[in-house]
Design a protein around this motif. Structure first.
Motif, short mmCIF file in Angstrom:
data_model
loop_
_atom_site.label_atom_id
_atom_site.label_comp_id
_atom_site.label_asym_id
_atom_site.label_seq_id
_atom_site.Cartn_x
_atom_site.Cartn_y
_atom_site.Cartn_z
N TRP A 170 -15.47 -5.30 -25.37
CA TRP A 170 -15.93 -3.90 -25.37
C TRP A 170 -17.29 -3.77 -26.06
O TRP A 170 -18.15 -3.00 -25.62
CB TRP A 170 -14.90 -2.99 -26.05
CG TRP A 170 -13.61 -2.90 -25.29
CD1 TRP A 170 -12.38 -3.38 -25.68
CD2 TRP A 170 -13.40 -2.31 -24.00
NE1 TRP A 170 -11.43 -3.11 -24.72
CE2 TRP A 170 -12.03 -2.45 -23.68
CE3 TRP A 170 -14.25 -1.67 -23.08
CZ2 TRP A 170 -11.49 -1.98 -22.48
CZ3 TRP A 170 -13.71 -1.21 -21.90
CH2 TRP A 170 -12.35 -1.37 -21.60
N THR A 172 -19.55 -6.00 -26.16
CA THR A 172 -20.55 -6.53 -25.22
C THR A 172 -20.89 -5.49 -24.15
O THR A 172 -22.06 -5.26 -23.83
CB THR A 172 -20.02 -7.81 -24.53
OG1 THR A 172 -19.54 -8.70 -25.53
CG2 THR A 172 -21.08 -8.49 -23.69
N ALA A 173 -19.84 -4.86 -23.61
CA ALA A 173 -20.08 -3.86 -22.55
C ALA A 173 -20.94 -2.72 -23.08
O ALA A 173 -21.88 -2.26 -22.41
CB ALA A 173 -18.73 -3.32 -22.06
N THR A 177 -24.87 -1.81 -21.92
CA THR A 177 -25.24 -0.49 -21.38
C THR A 177 -26.45 0.07 -22.13
O THR A 177 -27.40 0.59 -21.52
CB THR A 177 -24.05 0.49 -21.53
OG1 THR A 177 -22.90 -0.15 -21.03
CG2 THR A 177 -24.31 1.78 -20.79
#
Ligand code: PFF
Length: 469
Positions: A170, A172-173, A177
């Motif tokens: 999460w 990393t995501a 973004t």
């Protein structure tokens, strides 16, 4: 006079490099307000404010925090935006330009440099906490919150914390973004996200307050938030309140200098700053009013620390009709509110490097990677490194990053920014940017010249001496 510091600063490129940055402007006044509100409203309001209020004893902390927002945070927010618009560049560039223009020391730009390092550290753990919010999206959407108790909710949160791999995913995501948005340049993306999605988050917050009023121990929660008990308030809590005023308004590290650099002439800085501070404060209070009634109704611990909001709100979603949907939506919107703040953390550093001739997307990617790597220390603070203590006390690495930035670096940055506008910039130049009548302008300058720096310095020194004793 040939110390290393001077040689390094002398070697910096000339100020003309700043042009490409400041020629990019917000498309409208509204767009700037929304972007700045997007930067201010984030995890600070919904995650940090409630848990700090909880650990610092409630109403007295809230009162000091509100006073700090009005008397210290707001004047410094005006100062930062003014530096940005008058200096027309990244934080370092703007300070360098203005220092040169008003014959002040070029060393003022170090404030921009320290701010950039602070932003890196804040972003590193901010992304991890935003990851927790994202981790709740599938949990809520698949109905796992339905009817859960406070204790079951604690178990879900502890399971998320105990799993480093999931958290890293999460984190990393979220960081990816943020990097993607900053790579494309601020403007379109952020403006649109903030204009549509922040009001939606506000609506959901109001809904949660209504739910807490109907189903929670509303009076107990409101009393905890608003009935001050000053005997419970130590110097450290006062410093935390001041530090959080900086954190929540995104001041003290140059983010608002960078955003002010994109602000068109003719937009009223004080009016804009008051709008930002007011909306930000309303969001924080709404989050508090949504959370504490549930804390007391479900036997949760108000001093439960960083997990407070993640443990409390799922209980509310679990109890309301349509809670799967509302819960998932809420955590998506919280993630988006966090992205619009994270962008404001990364932008000033990227802007600084773009001025030096680097490509925007390369800088965003490299800096994002660096923050991501530092963020791993925060992830591990809750599992594989949960026993690691840097300073022999209770605090984990995550706690230290949080404390060092919010309670020390942001207040120091705020003091420096206040002193810069208060002492290095002439009143006439300030009057040209800040459309206040002569009396208000003088009052504001007295705040940034003497009162805010002295008050913050006193609290900082006494809290540090208390901690060392
Ligand atoms: N103001 C943001 C929040 O309350 O979540 C955090 C933040 C964003 C701090 C940008 C500093 C900053 F420059």
């Amino acid at each position: 006079m040939s110390t290393n510091a001077v040689i390094t600063l002398d070697a910096l490129p000339p100020t003309t490099h700043t042009k490409p940055i400041s020629s990019q402007k917000w498309s409208s006044h509204f767009a700037f307000v929304m972007a700045a509100v997007g930067s201010a409203v984030g995890l600070g309001n919904i995650w940090k404010f409630p848990y700090m209020t909880g650990t610092s004893g409630g109403g007295a902390f809230v009162l000091v925090y509100l006073a700090c927002v009005a008397m210290i945070g707001l004047p410094i927010l005006i100062a930062e935006v003014t530096i940005g618009r008058a200096g027309g560049a990244s934080p370092m560039g703007a300070l360098r330009n203005l220092a040169a223009k008003y014959r002040a020391s070029r060393h003022w730009q170090i404030v921009g440099l320290v701010g950039a390092l602070t932003a890196l550290l804040v972003l590193s753990f901010y992304s991890v906490v935003a990851g927790w919010a994202l981790a709740y999206v599938p949990v809520a959407a698949t109905g796992k919150l339905a009817g859960i108790s406070g204790a079951a909710s604690e178990t879900i949160f502890n399971t998320i914390l105990a799993d480093p791999v999931g958290q890293i995913g999460w984190h990393t995501a979220f960081m990816a973004t943020t990097v993607l948005i900053v790579s494309r340049g601020i403007g379109g993306g952020i403006e649109r996200a903030v204009t549509w999605l922040m009001p939606m988050l506000a609506v959901l917050l109001v809904l949660l307050v209504a739910y807490a009023a109907a189903q929670g121990a509303f009076l107990d929660g409101a009393a905890f938030l608003f009935a001050p008990d000053f005997s419970a308030l130590g110097t450290e809590a006062v410093l935390s309140a001041a530090g959080h005023a900086f954190f929540t308004l995104s001041v003290g590290l140059g983010a608002m200098i960078a955003y002010g650099g994109y602000l068109p002439e003719g937009v009223s800085i004080p009016r804009t700053a008051i709008t930002i501070a007011a909306l930000d404060t309303l969001c924080a209070l709404a989050a508090g009013l949504a959370i504490f009634p549930l804390v007391f109704a479900h036997g949760l611990d108000p001093a439960g620390g960083p997990g407070l909001v993640f443990v409390t709100l799922p209980v509310a979603f679990g109890g309301m009709p349509g809670g799967d949907l509302f819960g998932a939506l809420f955590f998506i919107l919280l993630g988006i509110a966090a992205v619009t703040s994270a962008v404001a953390l990364l932008e000033p550093i990227v802007a600084t490097m773009v001025e030096r001739g680097f490509r925007r997307s390369s800088c965003a990617t490299m800096l994002g990677l660096l923050c991501w790597a530092i963020g791993l220390a925060s992830v591990f603070s809750f599992n594989v490194w949960s026993d690691v203590r840097i300073a022999g006390d209770e605090r984990t690495i995550f706690d230290w990053l949080n404390l060092l930035t919010s309670d020390i670096l942001l207040p120091l940055g705020g003091i420096a920014i206040a002193l810069f506008v208060g002492w290095a910039m002439p009143l006439r130049a300030l009057g040209g940017e800040i459309d206040l009548g002569p009396r208000w302008l003088r009052a504001w300058r007295a705040l940034v010249r003497y009162i805010a720096p002295a008050a913050v310095a006193m609290v900082l020194v006494s809290a540090l001496m208390g901690a060392a004793a």
